[in-house]
Scaffold this motif. Structure first.
Motif, PDB file in Angstrom:
ATOM      1  N   UNK A   1       3.752  -2.119   5.907  1.00  5.92           N
ATOM      2  CA  UNK A   1       3.773  -1.212   4.756  1.00  5.92           C
ATOM      3  C   UNK A   1       5.077  -1.355   3.986  1.00  5.92           C
ATOM      4  N   UNK A   2       5.023  -1.000   2.743  1.00  5.99           N
ATOM      5  CA  UNK A   2       6.169  -1.248   1.868  1.00  5.99           C
ATOM      6  C   UNK A   2       7.303  -0.277   2.121  1.00  5.99           C
TER       7      UNK A   2
ATOM      8  N   UNK B  94       4.051   9.843   0.647  1.00  8.50           N
ATOM      9  CA  UNK B  94       4.779   8.715   1.258  1.00  8.50           C
ATOM     10  C   UNK B  94       5.075   7.597   0.272  1.00  8.50           C
ATOM     11  N   UNK B  95       4.451   7.640  -0.885  1.00  2.00           N
ATOM     12  CA  UNK B  95       4.646   6.542  -1.846  1.00  2.00           C
ATOM     13  C   UNK B  95       5.720   6.871  -2.881  1.00  2.00           C
ATOM     14  N   UNK B 126      -2.855   5.801   3.146  1.00  3.06           N
ATOM     15  CA  UNK B 126      -3.853   4.763   2.879  1.00  3.06           C
ATOM     16  C   UNK B 126      -3.430   3.862   1.717  1.00  3.06           C
ATOM     17  N   UNK B 127      -2.330   4.184   1.067  1.00  2.00           N
ATOM     18  CA  UNK B 127      -1.915   3.382  -0.090  1.00  2.00           C
ATOM     19  C   UNK B 127      -0.911   2.315   0.337  1.00  2.00           C
ATOM     20  N   UNK B 128      -0.960   1.194  -0.378  1.00  2.00           N
ATOM     21  CA  UNK B 128      -0.127   0.045   0.002  1.00  2.00           C
ATOM     22  C   UNK B 128       1.366   0.354  -0.098  1.00  2.00           C
TER      23      UNK B 128
END
Lengths: 272, 176
Positions: A1-2, B94-95, B126-128
């Motif tokens: 993950x980034x 989290x993004x 669930x996101x990259x």
């Protein structure tokens, strides 16, 4: 993950702290107006740094460290253009021009200057690429991040931010009980030692500052550094009257009744 | 009838409304309004009062889920909402590392309201672009004894897991 973002939101100090605590291996690339800098880490230690605005050839590093003159550096580079840094270092050591210590110290100095240069920036995109290491040809060292984090905190220009990070000086400090903290490898300044000597859950940060004659800014800056390196953590000062528990229906019930309610909730949510 | 409540808090656009919506048995009572300030670039509507969801346990027990308003100018509501809560969940996007500091500040504020158990839910896993959960723990300076859980607020099973983990934490604080 980034693991990516902007220094506006997550500072260089915080990034290094994260890499240190998570013992990460990989490359952190930071894009600031002066250029792109890549820092390489192996198991949470800084091993190499390169920046787009600076010649990273070994001879240039040795010149910047004062081990070679500009002229000597240019001459060596011309005669050994096809040699890697490692090969060149071996040649210089074998020929008796420099010791291994001279070379390692020069590389270390250059890497540190590169990373310290990043602390001046409060805006810039960053990206961490796991497991990416520098080329085999370059000379790597292994530098603990604790001292870099401390020094970086000393250099931080965003004074206002300190207030955000440490809003309440009425809190106290205690030494962290994280076992991996290596106290022996940390170089503290005299002022840091003075603060350390007063650290006790009974003393608020404000009281410590008064005791040793520091103003709010100085104490914030110093405590911030100690927090970032993981030496201390913030706690509620001892001796304060206990907080009043919230007045709720739950509180008035017996422990058995409370447990029964929680078990009912657990069973219900499982069935959802 | 006994009622108990949990509070779902976190920065603007962390996913609090979706979280409650995923498990509430009633349509979430949400006071959403069109956004007129700079936050409108992120989403069109936000919760200005509070979200309110319900899970009926039996004839004698109901769990209410309260979501705090996302925008800072409504933080006066927080203390009112936290009154009598069983525990609370700090939801973090989290993004968006730009919200981590605010999430930490919200957490600190809620801890001063009541000494109740809490968990941190790392939403949008669930996101990259999502930061890993353990990196979030470090970024938010969460104590090792506090659970930081992966979460996808739109996924009912994921939300259930977060609620259950909070309940297990609450259970640990109640003497046998």
């Amino acid at each position: 993950m980034a693991l990516k973002g902007n220094l506006r939101d997550f500072s260089t100090t915080q990034l290094l702290n994260l890499i240190h605590l998570a013992r990460k291996t990989g490359a952190l690339t930071i894009q600031v107006p002066s250029g792109v800098t890549s820092l390489f880490f192996r198991e949470g230690k800084l091993v190499y740094a390169a920046t787009s605005g600076q010649d990273g050839h070994l001879t240039s590093m040795l010149a910047r460290a004062g081990r070679l003159t500009e002229e000597q550096a240019r001459g060596i580079r011309q005669h050994a253009a096809d040699r890697s840094d490692k090969e060149l270092a071996m040649l210089l050591i074998s020929a008796g021009y420099l010791s291994q210590r001279d070379i390692v110290d020069s590389v270390r100095r250059d890497i540190l200057e590169t990373v310290y240069g990043l602390f001046a920036w409060s805006d810039g995109l960053f990206h961490f690429e796991p497991n990416r290491l520098p080329s085999e040809d370059v000379i790597t060292v292994s530098i603990d991040l604790e001292n870099i984090i401390l020094e970086g905190s000393r250099r931080m220009k965003e004074w206002e931010r300190l207030k955000d990070e440490l809003p309440d000086l009425n809190m106290a400090l205690k030494f962290t009980d994280r076992p991996q903290t290596q106290l022996r490898n940390i170089n503290l300044t005299v002022d840091e030692w003075r603060v350390i000597s007063y650290i006790n859950p009974r003393n608020s940060i404000k009281q410590i500052a008064q005791r040793i004659g520091m103003d709010e800014f100085q104490i914030r800056k110093l405590v911030y550094g100690l927090l970032q390196v993981g030496l201390v953590e913030i706690v509620e000062p001892e001796g304060l009257p206990p907080k009043q528990p919230p007045v709720t229906e739950m509180v008035s019930r017996s422990p058995a009744a409370k447990r029964s309610v929680i078990h009912k909730l657990i069973n219900r949510i499982k069935r959802l | 009838m006994q009622t108990v409540k949990m509070v779902i808090t976190g920065p603007f656009n962390a996913g609090k409304t979706e979280f409650i919506r995923s498990v509430s048995e009633i349509e979430v009572v949400s006071t959403e309004r069109k956004i007129t300030d700079t936050s409108s670039r992120i989403k069109k509507e936000t919760t200005v009062a509070m979200d309110f969801g319900r899970i009926t346990v039996d004839n004698d027990l109901v769990l209410y889920l309260f979501g705090t308003p996302g925008q800072k100018r409504f933080d006066f509501m927080w203390e009112i909402l936290s009154e009598g809560m069983l525990g609370f969940i700090v939801l973090v996007d989290s993004t968006r590392p730009e919200t981590f500091r605010e999430a930490r500040q919200i957490l600190d504020v809620f801890r001063t309201y009541a000494d109740t158990p809490y968990v941190v839910a790392a939403n949008k896993q669930d996101l990259a672009d999502a930061w890993p959960v353990e990196d979030l723990r470090i970024a938010l300076k969460i104590h090792p004894g506090v659970k930081v859980l992966p979460c996808v607020a739109t996924d009912k099973e994921s939300v259930k897991k977060v609620l259950l983990e909070l309940l297990y934490s609450i259970l640990e604080t109640v003497p046998e």
